[in-house]
Design an enzyme around this catalytic site. Structure first.
Site, PDB file in Angstrom:
ATOM      1  N   ASP A  26      54.675  53.535  83.566  1.00  0.00           N
ATOM      2  CA  ASP A  26      55.684  54.414  82.976  1.00  0.00           C
ATOM      3  C   ASP A  26      57.071  54.164  83.582  1.00  0.00           C
ATOM      4  O   ASP A  26      57.185  53.720  84.719  1.00  0.00           O
ATOM      5  CB  ASP A  26      55.257  55.873  83.198  1.00  0.00           C
ATOM      6  CG  ASP A  26      55.977  56.830  82.262  1.00  0.00           C
ATOM      7  OD1 ASP A  26      56.550  56.369  81.258  1.00  0.00           O
ATOM      8  OD2 ASP A  26      55.972  58.036  82.547  1.00  0.00           O
ATOM      9  N   GLY A  29      61.928  52.851  80.073  1.00  0.00           N
ATOM     10  CA  GLY A  29      63.141  53.352  79.419  1.00  0.00           C
ATOM     11  C   GLY A  29      64.169  53.833  80.437  1.00  0.00           C
ATOM     12  O   GLY A  29      65.359  53.512  80.334  1.00  0.00           O
ATOM     13  N   TRP A  31      64.376  52.974  83.576  1.00  0.00           N
ATOM     14  CA  TRP A  31      64.839  51.806  84.336  1.00  0.00           C
ATOM     15  C   TRP A  31      66.022  51.168  83.604  1.00  0.00           C
ATOM     16  O   TRP A  31      67.032  50.820  84.207  1.00  0.00           O
ATOM     17  CB  TRP A  31      63.688  50.814  84.479  1.00  0.00           C
ATOM     18  CG  TRP A  31      63.996  49.568  85.249  1.00  0.00           C
ATOM     19  CD1 TRP A  31      63.792  49.359  86.591  1.00  0.00           C
ATOM     20  CD2 TRP A  31      64.550  48.333  84.744  1.00  0.00           C
ATOM     21  NE1 TRP A  31      64.173  48.085  86.942  1.00  0.00           N
ATOM     22  CE2 TRP A  31      64.647  47.433  85.826  1.00  0.00           C
ATOM     23  CE3 TRP A  31      64.966  47.910  83.474  1.00  0.00           C
ATOM     24  CZ2 TRP A  31      65.138  46.138  85.691  1.00  0.00           C
ATOM     25  CZ3 TRP A  31      65.465  46.610  83.348  1.00  0.00           C
ATOM     26  CH2 TRP A  31      65.550  45.744  84.445  1.00  0.00           C
ATOM     27  N   ARG A  39      66.605  50.367  75.801  1.00  0.00           N
ATOM     28  CA  ARG A  39      65.248  50.622  76.292  1.00  0.00           C
ATOM     29  C   ARG A  39      64.373  49.368  76.268  1.00  0.00           C
ATOM     30  O   ARG A  39      63.567  49.148  77.166  1.00  0.00           O
ATOM     31  CB  ARG A  39      64.579  51.718  75.446  1.00  0.00           C
ATOM     32  CG  ARG A  39      65.137  53.108  75.675  1.00  0.00           C
ATOM     33  CD  ARG A  39      64.433  54.130  74.788  1.00  0.00           C
ATOM     34  NE  ARG A  39      62.996  54.159  75.031  1.00  0.00           N
ATOM     35  CZ  ARG A  39      62.413  54.883  75.990  1.00  0.00           C
ATOM     36  NH1 ARG A  39      63.141  55.650  76.788  1.00  0.00           N
ATOM     37  NH2 ARG A  39      61.114  54.853  76.140  1.00  0.00           N
ATOM     38  N   HIS A  43      61.438  47.422  78.675  1.00  0.00           N
ATOM     39  CA  HIS A  43      60.095  46.971  78.314  1.00  0.00           C
ATOM     40  C   HIS A  43      59.911  45.488  78.650  1.00  0.00           C
ATOM     41  O   HIS A  43      58.840  45.064  79.079  1.00  0.00           O
ATOM     42  CB  HIS A  43      59.818  47.211  76.824  1.00  0.00           C
ATOM     43  CG  HIS A  43      59.800  48.662  76.447  1.00  0.00           C
ATOM     44  ND1 HIS A  43      59.089  49.599  77.173  1.00  0.00           N
ATOM     45  CD2 HIS A  43      60.402  49.357  75.449  1.00  0.00           C
ATOM     46  CE1 HIS A  43      59.248  50.797  76.615  1.00  0.00           C
ATOM     47  NE2 HIS A  43      60.054  50.675  75.579  1.00  0.00           N
ATOM     48  N   LEU A 137      38.895  38.178  86.872  1.00  0.00           N
ATOM     49  CA  LEU A 137      39.339  39.555  86.650  1.00  0.00           C
ATOM     50  C   LEU A 137      39.352  39.854  85.159  1.00  0.00           C
ATOM     51  O   LEU A 137      39.735  38.996  84.360  1.00  0.00           O
ATOM     52  CB  LEU A 137      40.752  39.733  87.232  1.00  0.00           C
ATOM     53  CG  LEU A 137      41.457  41.069  87.017  1.00  0.00           C
ATOM     54  CD1 LEU A 137      42.141  41.509  88.293  1.00  0.00           C
ATOM     55  CD2 LEU A 137      42.500  41.019  85.917  1.00  0.00           C
ATOM     56  N   ARG A 200      51.044  63.592  85.254  1.00  0.00           N
ATOM     57  CA  ARG A 200      50.115  63.893  84.162  1.00  0.00           C
ATOM     58  C   ARG A 200      49.356  62.643  83.726  1.00  0.00           C
ATOM     59  O   ARG A 200      49.745  61.522  84.048  1.00  0.00           O
ATOM     60  CB  ARG A 200      50.866  64.503  82.970  1.00  0.00           C
ATOM     61  CG  ARG A 200      52.009  63.662  82.449  1.00  0.00           C
ATOM     62  CD  ARG A 200      52.674  64.287  81.220  1.00  0.00           C
ATOM     63  NE  ARG A 200      53.849  63.545  80.854  1.00  0.00           N
ATOM     64  CZ  ARG A 200      55.107  63.867  81.207  1.00  0.00           C
ATOM     65  NH1 ARG A 200      55.326  64.949  81.917  1.00  0.00           N
ATOM     66  NH2 ARG A 200      56.123  63.114  80.841  1.00  0.00           N
ATOM     67  N   SER A 202      48.577  61.946  80.408  1.00  0.00           N
ATOM     68  CA  SER A 202      49.034  61.452  79.110  1.00  0.00           C
ATOM     69  C   SER A 202      47.908  60.810  78.283  1.00  0.00           C
ATOM     70  O   SER A 202      48.078  59.724  77.726  1.00  0.00           O
ATOM     71  CB  SER A 202      50.202  60.464  79.284  1.00  0.00           C
ATOM     72  OG  SER A 202      51.268  61.079  79.956  1.00  0.00           O
TER      73      SER A 202
END
Ligand code: IPE
Ligand code: IPE
Ligand code: MG
Length: 246
Positions: A26, A29, A31, A39, A43, A137, A200, A202
């Site tokens: 999270d 935006g 940042w 925005r 990303h 992984l 939270r 989310s």
């Protein structure tokens, strides 16, 4: 739950890595906003952070990494942002498949991926297929993912089996549900990391995170580094997990 403000750097040998780490990536935006950028620039920087984090997890010996990349609720963002995110995802998959091969990383997707644009889905399927035999992984990308939606989908699949007589209703237990989730066959995450300070879930991995240790970082996702990861792992290793017992 706790917030990590100071880091205690740690080397691999000092702690055994959690088998499965989940991350709510999270703050892209914010940042970008902090830098006066659109925005989408956040990303883009976030995608680079994904690359670094996958490599760092692999080096720590983590076997499963689940990254929350796009939630069911994220479809409600402005169309232009959704479109830009899908394009970014396509480019990421196209560019990083080679690196996943080199790193022996297997890509997997969890979520209602049938809702993704056809082009994005195609690129995703190609990357999953190309990396399917890699073993170091497993990277689960949560795309069009919602924890409640996942439980609904599992419920439907279970109900279908009961209806067809494949499953006896009296035998349904925790394992039955676990085995019908998108993450069937994988261990639950033992550590959840969320960046950018929100306390939270989310709608992320609601079933699987029942007993996960939670680390919240104030940093925005594009600033998340290998030392943040090792600090979170160290924090995790230092905690006593009691699973309800004494
Ligand atoms: C996380 O960053 C990435 C996605 C949800 C796709 P955000 O886009 O939520 O960034 P903030 O929270 O608005 O800063
Ligand atoms: C959660 O972040 C979803 C992802 C990181 C993909 P959001 O920014 O969408 O969540 P809220 O709005 O803060 O709950
Ligand atoms: Mg956010």
């Amino acid at each position: 739950m706790s917030k990590l403000h100071e880091h205690t750097p740690l080397t691999h040998s000092e702690a055994s890595a959690p088998e499965h780490i989940a991350i709510i990536m999270d703050g892209n935006g914010r940042w970008a906003k902090q830098r006066g950028l659109p925005r989408i620039a956040g990303h883009r920087a976030g995608a680079e952070s994904v690359r670094r984090t996958v490599e760092a997890c692999k080096n720590l010996g983590v076997k499963f990494l689940t990254l929350y990349a796009f939630s069911s609720e994220n479809w409600n963002r402005p169309e232009s942002e959704v479109k830009a995110l899908m394009q970014l995802l396509e480019r990421f998959l196209k560019e990083k498949t080679k690196e996943m091969m080199k790193q022996n990383v297997r890509l997997n997707a969890i979520g209602r991926t049938d809702m993704l644009p056809a082009k994005t889905r195609k690129q995703l399927e190609l990357a999953i297929e190309t990396t399917q035999n890699n073993t170091a992984l497993t990277l689960n990308l949560a795309l069009s993912y919602g924890g409640r939606e996942e439980i609904v989908d599992a419920t439907r699949a279970i109900a279908e089996k009961v209806k067809n007589g494949e499953l006896d209703i009296n035998t349904i237990d925790n394992d039955t549900v676990t085995n019908h989730l998108y993450t069937a066959g994988q261990p639950d995450p033992c550590l959840l990391i969320r960046t950018s300070g929100e306390l939270r879930l989310s709608n992320f991995l609601l079933w699987q995170l029942s007993y996960a240790e939670i680390v919240i970082l104030d940093k925005f996702w594009p600033d998340f580094s290998e030392s943040d990861l090792t600090a979170a792992v160290a924090h995790f290793s230092g905690r006593q997990r009691r699973f309800g017992a004494l």
